[in-house]
Design a protein around this motif. Structure first.
Motif, PDB file in Angstrom:
ATOM      1  N   ASP A 127       0.838  -1.201   0.000  1.00  0.00           N
ATOM      2  CA  ASP A 127       0.000   0.000   0.000  1.00  0.00           C
ATOM      3  C   ASP A 127       0.873   1.251   0.000  1.00  0.00           C
ATOM      4  OD1 ASP A 127      -2.197  -1.628   0.133  1.00  0.00           O
ATOM      5  OD2 ASP A 127      -2.735  -1.144   2.198  1.00  0.00           O
ATOM      6  N   LYS A 137      -7.007   8.750   4.968  1.00  0.00           N
ATOM      7  CA  LYS A 137      -5.755   8.224   4.423  1.00  0.00           C
ATOM      8  C   LYS A 137      -4.656   9.280   4.386  1.00  0.00           C
ATOM      9  CE  LYS A 137      -8.092   7.097   0.770  1.00  0.00           C
ATOM     10  NZ  LYS A 137      -9.449   7.195   1.335  1.00  0.00           N
ATOM     11  N   ILE A 180      -2.897   2.976  -3.737  1.00  0.00           N
ATOM     12  CA  ILE A 180      -3.014   1.559  -3.388  1.00  0.00           C
ATOM     13  C   ILE A 180      -3.431   1.416  -1.932  1.00  0.00           C
ATOM     14  CG2 ILE A 180      -1.860  -0.684  -3.370  1.00  0.00           C
ATOM     15  CD1 ILE A 180      -2.027   0.549  -6.128  1.00  0.00           C
ATOM     16  N   LYS A 181      -4.533   0.695  -1.724  1.00  0.00           N
ATOM     17  CA  LYS A 181      -5.024   0.363  -0.387  1.00  0.00           C
ATOM     18  C   LYS A 181      -5.618  -1.038  -0.462  1.00  0.00           C
ATOM     19  CE  LYS A 181      -8.412   2.013   3.068  1.00  0.00           C
ATOM     20  NZ  LYS A 181      -9.559   2.926   3.275  1.00  0.00           N
ATOM     21  N   TYR A 182      -5.542  -1.815   0.574  1.00  0.00           N
ATOM     22  CA  TYR A 182      -5.947  -3.218   0.555  1.00  0.00           C
ATOM     23  C   TYR A 182      -5.133  -4.015  -0.460  1.00  0.00           C
ATOM     24  CZ  TYR A 182     -10.219  -1.494   2.904  1.00  0.00           C
ATOM     25  OH  TYR A 182     -11.120  -0.888   3.752  1.00  0.00           O
TER      26      TYR A 182
END
Length: 499
Positions: free
Chosen positions: A13, A46, A59-61
């Motif tokens: 991430d 975030k 990008i996350k998860y």
């Protein structure tokens, strides 16, 4: 130095989530690096962990949740002001099945609850009489009958409920058929020990047209009242309810396997903590139930957009994969049919609470399905039949999706929320808060707090607590807040495009 106040969900991430509100200029440690915050970061929002160039993915998860619309510097707040979705129209997909899908789902433990074993082998977590109008014109009739019956049969059944709605007339074609299939599914729910179907008599959904869709029913369990045919519909209705109460009262709780649980999983009024606390916890319960031999249902198709490939790769066959593709693209076409963008799912409350794009919301939403194999795709009123995770058609609308879950046979619903929502189904609905502040604030809404996992408790510990609570609710030893306060509603989706 602020340590353990930013959460990096996956190693690749490039953003992290603030576990509490953080001030500009604070220095935080996450992912092996120190970050100096260039903005105030609200809780659940975030922050950039690296330099993110214009048009580069956020990008996350572990997956993109959109792209930057301007350069984002390390330590800056990442939200709708500097990023947007990657979603577009219909896509072509390739099937990349995960290996050994059932490897971790071999039945390996026994668990039980005290339920009502039905003649068809399913189990109810409640034994109620449901009064189902065929048309909204007789809603008040159904409510009056339910009030009288609840007093008369108290102690003989778990309750008497009127499932009022505004459909059943001035409908044609697929729109009417959708209503009929949903009503059929509700009538067949295992928590309904007996059902009185109440008709006006002249409506589009009159019994002449509804009974062929309903199909064969046990006449001792399901009875019909046409109000226009009787001088006193209440007198006639109570006669029928006397017979139904006798039938439903013959069922007694008995020890049954947790493999007879059919759980519906749902989120509503989510915050950005939902995808990292309550929803993953719900996913662990999904896995737990499937390991016991049970069934789980995940809905809210618009909240799968951007995360759908993770579900597709868990399809147990090419056929199921193609069904998932059709489910996703058909629901996108529903938006496109009305000239609406497919990427506007996050509501104002979601956005205020840190969810930036549809992908951001979707990747959090699907956590409720755990890692269970995807075994089936269900449409309006289809009954869940297969052990594993079934995907069910439904919008992000809470009332619509919970209605669809109930109509597909869910005998209990796990409903996660980050901002709070009192809504409930006609089956027990366990409200799970994503954060402790909500659980402490809305004690009349929340049944279980998942916020502990943000405060140092292990998922294993909290999962054990929630699974136990679910069995207590299923056994009737605990009642959910939606039951206590009477939040039991249905909403029938009105559009034929996705049939």
């Amino acid at each position: 130095m602020h340590e353990n106040e930013l959460l990096m969900i996956q190693p690749n991430d490039n953003v992290a989530v603030a576990l509490k509100a953080l001030s500009k200029g604070s220095e935080c440690s996450v992912g092996g690096k120190n970050i100096i915050l260039k903005d105030d970061i609200p809780a659940a929002h975030k922050v950039a962990l690296t330099e993110i160039g214009k048009d580069e993915n956020v990008i996350k998860y572990g997956l993109p949740i959109g792209h930057a619309i301007s350069p984002i510097h390390m330590g800056e707040h990442v939200h709708i002001h500097n990023m947007t979705t990657n979603l577009e129209g219909l896509l072509e997909y390739q099937y990349h099945p995960e290996p050994d899908l059932w490897k971790n789902f071999i039945p390996q433990e026994e668990a039980y609850f005290d339920g009502y074993l039905r003649e068809d082998g399913r189990a109810g977590t409640r034994n109620e009489i449901w009064i189902v109008p065929t048309v909204g014109c007789v809603n008040q009739t159904a409510k009056i009958l339910a009030e009288r019956a609840a007093k008369k049969y108290a102690g003989r059944v778990d309750g008497v409920q009127a499932l009022i709605h505004n459909a059943g007339c001035s409908q044609l074609g697929d729109d009417m058929l959708m209503t009929q299939k949903l009503l059929k599914g509700l009538i067949n729910n295992p928590n309904a020990g007996a059902v009185l179907v109440v008709s006006l008599g002249c409506e589009n959904n009159c019994l002449e047209y509804f009974k062929p869709v309903l199909g064969d029913v046990n006449p001792a369990r399901v009875k019909f009242l046409v109000t226009q045919d009787h001088k006193d519909e209440y007198e006639e209705g109570m006669k029928l309810l006397d017979e139904l109460a006798e039938y439903a009262g013959s069922f007694k709780r008995q020890k049954v396997s947790a493999g007879l649980l059919q759980i519906g999983v749902k989120c509503g009024s989510s915050d950005a903590f939902s995808g990292i606390s309550a929803n993953p916890l719900c996913g662990r319960i999904t896995n737990h139930v499937v390991k016991c031999g049970g069934k789980a249902i995940l809905t809210e198709v618009s909240e799968m957009f951007g995360a759908e490939t993770r579900l597709m790769d868990r399809a147990v066959s090419e056929e199921v994969f193609q069904d998932v593709v059709e489910l996703i693209n058909n629901f996108k076409e529903y938006f496109m049919r009305y000239g609406q963008p497919i990427d506007r799912n996050p509501c104002p409350g979601n956005i205020r609470s840190g969810i930036s794009t549809d992908e951001d919301k979707s990747l959090g939403n699907i956590q409720k399905g755990g890692s269970a194999p995807v075994v089936d795709v269900l449409y309006y009123g289809d009954q869940v039949k297969k052990r594993g995770l079934s995907l069910l058609i439904g919008s992000g609308n809470d009332a619509v999706s919970v209605t669809n879950l109930t109509a597909s046979g869910a005998n209990i619903v796990l409903f996660t929320t980050g901002n709070g929502n009192p809504f409930g189904a006609f089956v027990p609905t366990i409200k799970i808060s994503s954060n402790t502040a909500l659980a402490e604030k809305k004690t009349g809404w929340i049944d279980f707090n998942a916020g502990g996992v943000l405060e140092g408790k292990s998922f294993e510990e909290v999962e054990k607590e929630l699974f136990h609570e679910m069995l207590e609710v299923a056994s009737g030893r605990h009642h959910t807040k939606n039951e206590e306060y009477g939040y039991r509603e249905i909403s029938i989706f009105r559009d034929g495009v996705t049939l």
